[in-house]
Structure formats: C-alpha cells, structure tokens
Design an enzyme around this catalytic site. Structure first.
Site, PDB file in Angstrom:
ATOM      1  N   LYS A 107       0.810  -1.219   0.000  1.00  0.00           N
ATOM      2  CA  LYS A 107       0.000   0.000   0.000  1.00  0.00           C
ATOM      3  C   LYS A 107       0.844   1.270   0.000  1.00  0.00           C
ATOM      4  O   LYS A 107       0.310   2.356  -0.213  1.00  0.00           O
ATOM      5  CB  LYS A 107      -0.972  -0.018   1.169  1.00  0.00           C
ATOM      6  CG  LYS A 107      -2.036  -1.098   1.017  1.00  0.00           C
ATOM      7  CD  LYS A 107      -3.080  -1.010   2.099  1.00  0.00           C
ATOM      8  CE  LYS A 107      -4.146  -2.069   1.947  1.00  0.00           C
ATOM      9  NZ  LYS A 107      -3.658  -3.407   2.396  1.00  0.00           N
TER      10      LYS A 107
HETATM   11  C1  LIG Z   1      -4.476  -4.428   1.999  1.00  0.00           C
HETATM   12  C2  LIG Z   1      -3.761  -5.709   1.961  1.00  0.00           C
HETATM   13  C3  LIG Z   1      -4.242  -6.776   1.202  1.00  0.00           C
HETATM   14  C4  LIG Z   1      -5.556  -6.717   0.450  1.00  0.00           C
HETATM   15  O1  LIG Z   1      -5.517  -5.799  -0.615  1.00  0.00           O
HETATM   16  P1  LIG Z   1      -6.881  -5.257  -1.256  1.00  0.00           P
HETATM   17  O2  LIG Z   1      -6.464  -4.285  -2.285  1.00  0.00           O
HETATM   18  O3  LIG Z   1      -7.652  -4.622  -0.139  1.00  0.00           O
HETATM   19  O4  LIG Z   1      -7.585  -6.442  -1.802  1.00  0.00           O
HETATM   20  C5  LIG Z   1      -3.485  -7.925   1.134  1.00  0.00           C
HETATM   21  N1  LIG Z   1      -2.320  -8.039   1.812  1.00  0.00           N
HETATM   22  C6  LIG Z   1      -1.845  -7.034   2.574  1.00  0.00           C
HETATM   23  C7  LIG Z   1      -0.582  -7.230   3.308  1.00  0.00           C
HETATM   24  C8  LIG Z   1      -2.537  -5.845   2.670  1.00  0.00           C
HETATM   25  O5  LIG Z   1      -2.054  -4.867   3.429  1.00  0.00           O
END
Ligand SMILES: *Cc1c(COP(=O)(O)O)cnc(C)c1O
Length: 437
Positions: A107
């Site tokens: 993210k």
């Molecule tokens: C946010 C997150 C996900 C899921 O991603 P989405 O875009 O919400 O489907 C998977 N793994 C980790 C480590 C995350 O932080």
C-alpha cells in the site's frame, strides 16, 4: 480524463475532483471514463525499462491528460523510491515482492502517490484551507497512507482503526508519527471504521464545515497506481523469457489491488488469468461460485489486512464487466483459506523452499500452486514483509528469528499517540467538528 460514478446517478468529474472527493456523491466509486491501451511497441521492449520508467508510461495513460508530463514524471519517480522485484520460490512460481517501501507493504505505492498528487493539486490551486484525509484501516492502509502524507503541507490525516485488531507493529507505524497525523482507536471492527468514514462523507454538516477526502483504496489516486507493479512483474519475467501464459494470484480483501490488475490487463498487459485468494472472509469467492454477492460482517483472521466483509472495489469489478458473472468468472478464479491452511502452507514453503511468506502472500501462493497447470507461469503478489506479522509468523515456523528490518525497528521505538472513540457516528463526528479545521 473524466471520472464517472459506478452508481451512475451523478455527473462525471475531473481527476482533481475525483481525488479530492474520494467517493462520489451517490456513494459510487469513481471510474476513469476510458482506458487507454498501451502500444504494442511498449510491450516489445518493456523489459529494458526500470520499474520507475514503466510506471511513468502507465501513469501517462491514466493521468497524462490532466498533469503535465514533467510534473507527472516527478510524481511517479518521487513515489517509487524502491523496487518491486520478482523472486523465484520454485520452478514456475515467482513472488512479486511489493514490500520494499517505507512501511514494508504494497500500500506504500498508492499511499505515496496519492499524497503527492493531492499535494500537487493543492499547490496548483494555492489552496489555503486544510484538507482532511479520513482513512479506515484494517492494518496496513493506515501506515501506508500516514507515512505517505506525513509532513505534506495543508493536509491532516485521520486514521481510524479497530481497537485490538491490528498487530502492535502495524499500530506503531501510524500511531507514533504525530505532526499532521491523528490516529483514532475505534471500539469496533474494521467494517465499523469503514462505515464511520463513509457516513462522514455523506454528512451535510461535516461537508459544509470541513474539506474531507478519503485515502482508502476507493480513491482513484491510490487505486490506479497499483497497476504499475503488474507491468513490472511482466517486464522482469520477460527479461528471463518467462512471460508467456502468465497467471497472477492476488491476496485480496477490499479488492483494490486485484482490480488494478484487471485495468492493467485491459490496457493490453498479457496476463492470461487472475486468481483471487481470500481468507475466511470469502464473499467474492462465494460470488464467483454462485453469482450471488452477499456481504457479511468480517471475521478476524491471521491475514488481517484481508478481513473485509463487503469489499468496496467489487463495485468496480462489476462495472468493468457490465455486471456479468460469466465474464467476471472468465477472468478470475477464487480460492479461500482458513487460518489453519494459511499456517500450514507458510510452514511448508519455509521448510521446502526456504522462502518466508507472510500470511497474506501465503493465501495467494497456495491458490497459485494449487491451480497452475502445465505450460503456465505463475506469479503471486507478496503484499507485505513477513516481519510485519512477526508474532504470527514466528509462532508458525516455531522459531524467533524473523529479523525486524531497520525501518520497522525505528517505528517500534516510538510512543503510541491515539484517541479513543466509540463506533457511534455522533462521537466521531463530534470529534472531527472539535478538532479538524
Ligand atoms: C491491503 C492488503 C491486502 C488486500 O488488498 P486489497 O487491495 O484490499 O484487496 C493484502 N495483503 C496485505 C498485506 C494488505 O495490506
């Protein structure tokens, strides 16, 4: 480029408005009104380009009509001060490591890009009024957004997180920052946090007094840049002649990441098919099986960044494929795993291949290794560094030797500064009216 709402009951808006608003006034999610394909010549030589150069080309396709090229280049290069390599786990299965950014999870890319884009728009407008970013987190979003926005002028970030449901390391990464970052510890679940944020955006009094925006994966500025690393995965595999019949597995919660992959595919990236890996929050898995989308309250699991009971970005997937279950199930397949299965595969991969997965990547690895057939090449998105889940991972592999990367060790030294709040909207609203400008 104009952006329309998935609910289609409000007029289209500009990029700047879509980014500033986050959610459309009819509660829909913004979608770009067209998807610019990248030329064949780009794919022919893509392996000669760096992650940053590839991302710049992709960014131009999305944002090039709205931002001058030189500014956009700077935005992209400032955002991506780290790489996302593909690493072999074993024959035919590669890990796309998305955890080399400041908070060691994927993210970071969207969080940093959005912070810079919003900062850019504010500067253009000479805006003097504070912009308040509201973000609900189940763990990783909060740290990525907070760190992305830390110190950005004119913007204050409010991170809402469920009390007791994020790991200590995750919590430290956004509650210790201070400055323009305020953390709100909500006595409830992630879905409660998400509801508080969504309700705030629709509240007339808040809207008239404060400039509010969201930094959840619903925001196009966080969401679209996630397409970058799918192109990079392809390029890095192509360097090794491994790009054909590519299957990509994505550990999914709110489905922003996977949806960005679908956009990449629509821009011409040759991905054969996608695999959506869920934990026990298997709403999309069930949809793929039955055609029925039935959101439920989330349950907590050891892959907690995927504990989502009503994935926001599913609306984008429906929109992209004209609500056709047949089309959607032709581009992706679903799998779901219990905590026990996640533990089992994490341990097995560590023992057999000496590769340490995190609980989220473990779901995607498992789905990929189960489903890949002869002739296909598989890559799964390893969305977080295993050290972000030290306690869980060490308990699984039975040893306390997951080294804490320097970046995480720094956060652990900080002091938690957060404000407690109930899950009642009026409490949250009262707080914002008192505190925000
Ligand atoms: C946010 C997150 C996900 C899921 O991603 P989405 O875009 O919400 O489907 C998977 N793994 C980790 C480590 C995350 O932080």
């Amino acid at each position: 480029m104009q952006y329309y709402s998935t609910n289609k009951s409000v007029p289209e808006v500009s990029l700047q408005e879509a980014v500033t608003k986050g959610l459309a006034d009819d509660k829909g999610l913004f979608m770009p009104d067209h998807i610019n394909p990248l030329p064949a010549s780009f794919f022919e030589t893509i392996e000669q380009l760096s992650f940053q150069e590839i991302s710049f080309e992709v960014a131009k396709a999305f944002f090039g009509e709205d931002i001058p090229e030189a500014d956009l280049k700077q935005l992209v290069f400032d955002t991506l001060q780290f790489d996302c390599p593909v690493v072999p786990v074993h024959d035919k299965i590669y890990s796309l490591e998305l955890f080399h950014g400041p908070t060691l999870a994927f993210k970071d890319v969207g969080g940093r890009f959005m912070a810079r884009l919003l900062g850019y728009f504010l500067k253009q407008k000479n805006n003097r009024k504070q912009v308040n970013v509201l973000v609900a987190t189940s763990g990783d979003t909060g740290s990525a957004v907070a760190n992305g926005f830390l110190g950005v002028d004119g913007i204050h970030v409010y991170v809402l997180y469920p009390k007791g449901l994020v790991s200590e390391i995750q919590e430290k990464q956004f509650t210790t920052l201070g400055q323009n970052i305020t953390s709100i510890e909500v006595d409830g679940t992630f879905d409660d946090c998400q509801r508080l944020v969504k309700t705030a955006f629709l509240d007339e009094e808040l809207k008239s007094k404060l400039t509010l925006t969201s930094a959840n994966s619903i925001n196009v500025a966080r969401f679209l840049p996630q397409a970058f690393y799918y192109f990079n995965a392809y390029a890095r595999l192509k360097e090794q002649g491994l790009q054909d019949e590519l299957v990509v597995a994505v550990p999914s919660g709110n489905f922003g990441n996977l949806t960005a992959g679908l956009f990449a595919q629509q821009m011409g990236l040759p991905i054969k098919r996608f695999i959506a890996a869920n934990n026990e929050n298997d709403i999309v898995y069930k949809y793929l099986q039955s055609g029925q989308y039935e959101p439920r309250p989330s349950v907590s699991t050891i892959a907690n960044a995927m504990d989502v009971g009503d994935p926001s970005n599913f609306a984008r997937i429906l929109d992209l494929y004209g609500h056709s279950h047949a089309k959607i199930s032709s581009v992706m397949k679903g799998f779901r795993y219990s905590d026990e299965q996640i533990k089992e595969v994490l341990l097995q991969v560590y023992k057999e291949y000496n590769y340490l997965l995190d609980p989220h990547g473990a779901c995607a690895y498992k789905a990929l290794s189960t489903d890949l057939v002869a002739g296909e090449m598989g890559v799964f998105l390893e969305t977080a560094h295993p050290a972000k889940f030290t306690e869980t991972v060490e308990a699984i592999i039975g040893q306390g030797n997951v080294p804490l990367p320097e970046k995480l060790a720094e956060f652990m030294k900080g002091e938690k500064l957060s404000v407690p709040c109930s899950k009642a909207f009026d409490d949250f609203k009262g707080f914002l009216l008192r505190e925000a400008k």
